[in-house]
Design an enzyme around this catalytic site. Structure first.
Site, PDB file in Angstrom:
ATOM      1  N   ASP A 101       0.765  -1.272   0.013  1.00 37.53           N
ATOM      2  CA  ASP A 101       0.095  -0.001   0.137  1.00 37.53           C
ATOM      3  C   ASP A 101       0.930   1.280   0.080  1.00 37.53           C
ATOM      4  O   ASP A 101       1.881   1.335   0.807  1.00 37.53           O
ATOM      5  CB  ASP A 101      -0.784   0.161   1.185  1.00 37.53           C
ATOM      6  CG  ASP A 101      -1.950   0.909   1.121  1.00 37.53           C
ATOM      7  OD1 ASP A 101      -2.531   1.488   0.124  1.00 37.53           O
ATOM      8  OD2 ASP A 101      -2.263   1.591   2.187  1.00 37.53           O
ATOM      9  N   HIS A 102       0.593   2.102  -0.963  1.00 37.39           N
ATOM     10  CA  HIS A 102       1.589   3.370  -1.052  1.00 37.39           C
ATOM     11  C   HIS A 102       2.976   3.204  -1.217  1.00 37.39           C
ATOM     12  O   HIS A 102       3.649   3.926  -0.331  1.00 37.39           O
ATOM     13  CB  HIS A 102       1.195   4.612   0.053  1.00 37.39           C
ATOM     14  CG  HIS A 102      -0.457   4.769   0.062  1.00 37.39           C
ATOM     15  ND1 HIS A 102      -0.808   5.539  -0.865  1.00 37.39           N
ATOM     16  CD2 HIS A 102      -1.254   4.398   0.801  1.00 37.39           C
ATOM     17  CE1 HIS A 102      -1.902   5.949  -0.826  1.00 37.39           C
ATOM     18  NE2 HIS A 102      -2.560   5.357   0.219  1.00 37.39           N
TER      19      HIS A 102
ATOM     20  N   GLY B  44      -7.972   8.398   7.256  1.00 36.14           N
ATOM     21  CA  GLY B  44      -8.437   8.918   8.713  1.00 36.14           C
ATOM     22  C   GLY B  44      -9.858   8.889   8.880  1.00 36.14           C
ATOM     23  O   GLY B  44     -10.423   8.780   7.921  1.00 36.14           O
TER      24      GLY B  44
ATOM     25  N   HIS C 293      -9.555   5.088  -2.158  1.00 26.21           N
ATOM     26  CA  HIS C 293      -8.895   5.208  -0.683  1.00 26.21           C
ATOM     27  C   HIS C 293      -9.434   5.916   0.142  1.00 26.21           C
ATOM     28  O   HIS C 293     -10.381   6.748  -0.124  1.00 26.21           O
ATOM     29  CB  HIS C 293      -7.435   5.989  -0.974  1.00 26.21           C
ATOM     30  CG  HIS C 293      -6.267   4.821  -1.559  1.00 26.21           C
ATOM     31  ND1 HIS C 293      -5.259   4.695  -1.065  1.00 26.21           N
ATOM     32  CD2 HIS C 293      -6.110   4.358  -2.693  1.00 26.21           C
ATOM     33  CE1 HIS C 293      -4.445   3.879  -1.858  1.00 26.21           C
ATOM     34  NE2 HIS C 293      -5.313   3.767  -2.999  1.00 26.21           N
TER      35      HIS C 293
ATOM     36  N   ASN D  50     -10.249   0.824  -0.067  1.00 21.45           N
ATOM     37  CA  ASN D  50      -9.156   0.577   0.840  1.00 21.45           C
ATOM     38  C   ASN D  50      -9.961   1.030   2.359  1.00 21.45           C
ATOM     39  O   ASN D  50     -10.160   2.172   2.360  1.00 21.45           O
ATOM     40  CB  ASN D  50      -8.051   1.400   0.550  1.00 21.45           C
ATOM     41  CG  ASN D  50      -7.138   0.998  -0.475  1.00 21.45           C
ATOM     42  OD1 ASN D  50      -7.633   0.035  -1.176  1.00 21.45           O
ATOM     43  ND2 ASN D  50      -5.970   1.632  -0.776  1.00 21.45           N
TER      44      ASN D  50
ATOM     45  N   ASN E  24      -8.615   0.993   6.650  1.00 22.83           N
ATOM     46  CA  ASN E  24      -7.739   0.980   7.640  1.00 22.83           C
ATOM     47  C   ASN E  24      -8.201   1.191   9.066  1.00 22.83           C
ATOM     48  O   ASN E  24      -8.428   0.666   9.900  1.00 22.83           O
ATOM     49  CB  ASN E  24      -6.511   1.376   7.175  1.00 22.83           C
ATOM     50  CG  ASN E  24      -5.208   0.722   8.392  1.00 22.83           C
ATOM     51  OD1 ASN E  24      -5.501  -0.103   8.874  1.00 22.83           O
ATOM     52  ND2 ASN E  24      -4.250   1.693   8.218  1.00 22.83           N
ATOM     53  N   THR E  25      -8.474   3.010   8.906  1.00 25.00           N
ATOM     54  CA  THR E  25      -8.727   3.436  10.276  1.00 25.00           C
ATOM     55  C   THR E  25      -9.792   2.777  10.926  1.00 25.00           C
ATOM     56  O   THR E  25      -9.685   2.529  12.270  1.00 25.00           O
ATOM     57  CB  THR E  25      -8.927   4.813   9.975  1.00 25.00           C
ATOM     58  OG1 THR E  25      -7.831   5.390   9.430  1.00 25.00           O
ATOM     59  CG2 THR E  25      -9.012   5.696  11.276  1.00 25.00           C
TER      60      THR E  25
HETATM   61  P1  13P Z   1      -8.698   4.541   5.873  1.00 25.72           P
HETATM   62  O1  13P Z   1      -7.435   4.539   6.795  1.00 25.72           O
HETATM   63  O2  13P Z   1      -9.204   6.305   5.843  1.00 25.72           O
HETATM   64  O3  13P Z   1      -9.387   3.702   6.064  1.00 25.72           O
HETATM   65  O4  13P Z   1      -7.755   4.676   4.617  1.00 25.72           O
HETATM   66  C1  13P Z   1      -6.995   3.336   4.119  1.00 25.72           C
HETATM   67  C2  13P Z   1      -6.410   3.570   2.748  1.00 25.72           C
HETATM   68  O5  13P Z   1      -6.812   4.402   2.058  1.00 25.72           O
HETATM   69  C3  13P Z   1      -5.162   2.769   2.828  1.00 25.72           C
HETATM   70  O6  13P Z   1      -4.556   2.961   1.581  1.00 25.72           O
END
Ligand code: 13P
Length: 284
Positions: free
Chosen positions: A82-83, A181, A208, A230, A232-233
């Site tokens: 990722d990135h 975030g 994202h 995507n 994550n947060t």
């Molecule tokens: P969030 O943490 O906002 O869900 O975004 C995750 C992301 O885009 C990882 O590339």
């Protein structure tokens, strides 16, 4: 099974109008939770590993953990960088076992981003590794952009066409106003740009910053060509809030399994909700 094909799962999502979740991994519990729920729901999933998370977990540990997750799965599991910030990092990941990567040259001027991404795609495609690129700038919610800065950060459809044709990327993350975030207000996604990029490029698109985007906006984005989202947060918060609640209830807990276990369950339920929202349940 071995790692699934990034390109194949995204092409299926594009053809059938749903999105595959990329859920980022931060430790063993994240990996187990995501893969378990993917199997329960019959959904392919992409395990996203950022450079920060790789640094925390270790390159070889990350690859080995994801490999076991894929091998014990009946649904496709993909390990994705990722990135990725450099050609070197991409090479390190491939050598360790990654089969798909994101190269993020979005902090460079357009021409430099294009040159870097093209170089990465040439090397990756020669050995069967799939590539996601980024265009425009997807920032963090803390960036708090002015109207002009927001406009400047958004993808330009005519550049997207040139970028996709010149680089040969398998998927494109166009900046349409989402951010990484927790959002402070309601996110304001540029759906017109998204539609224009879809029409002009034809490649699977990636959204994202999936945390906190309202369900109706997620559905609209999928209807306009988003094939990968995507997150994550949201999973990090579910994990941490649950662990905090365990400690609030009993300050004497010391066995990590007594709090990491409930944290893992919380991630499972957060991922399940997203998989169903994205329409990827029951595809495999
Ligand atoms: P969030 O943490 O906002 O869900 O975004 C995750 C992301 O885009 C990882 O590339």
């Amino acid at each position: 099974m071995p790692f699934g094909s990034f390109k194949a799962v995204l092409e299926d999502a594009k053809k059938n109008g749903y999105a595959v979740g990329q859920f980022n991994i931060n430790n063993l519990e994240f990996t187990q939770a995501i893969v378990e729920v993917a199997n329960e729901e019959g959904a392919p999933v992409i395990l996203g590993a950022s450079e920060g998370a790789i640094k925390y977990m270790g390159l070889e540990y990350t690859a080995a953990m994801a490999k076991v997750a894929a091998e014990t799965s009946r649904v496709p599991i993909i390990l994705h960088l990722d990135h990725g910030g450099s050609f070197n990092m991409v090479m390190k990941c491939i050598r360790a076992g990654w089969t798909s990567i994101m190269i993020d040259g979005s902090h460079y001027p357009f021409e430099e981003n294009l040159t870097l991404t093209k170089k990465v795609v040439e090397a990756c495609h020669a050995i069967g590794v799939d590539v996601e690129g980024e265009l425009g700038r997807i920032g963090g919610v803390e960036d708090d952009l002015t109207v002009d800065a927001r406009e400047a950060s958004l993808v330009r459809p005519e550049e997207a066409k040139q970028f996709v044709e010149a680089t040969g990327v398998d998927a494109l993350a166009p900046a349409i106003g989402s951010a990484h975030g927790h959002y402070i207000g309601k996110p304001n996604l540029a759906f017109d740009r998204l539609a224009a990029v879809r029409d002009i490029t034809g490649v699977p698109l990636v959204l994202h910053g999936g945390t906190g985007i309202p369900d109706e906006d997620i559905r609209q984005a999928i209807s306009l060509g988003v094939c990968k989202i995507n997150v994550n947060t949201e999973n990090q918060s579910a994990f941490t809030d649950t662990i905090r609640a365990v400690f609030d209830k009993d300050k004497n807990v010391y066995d990590p399994r007594k709090y990491l276990g409930p944290g893992r369950e919380a991630i499972k339920e957060a991922v399940r909700t997203k998989i169903r929202l994205f329409g990827s349940a029951g595809r495999y």
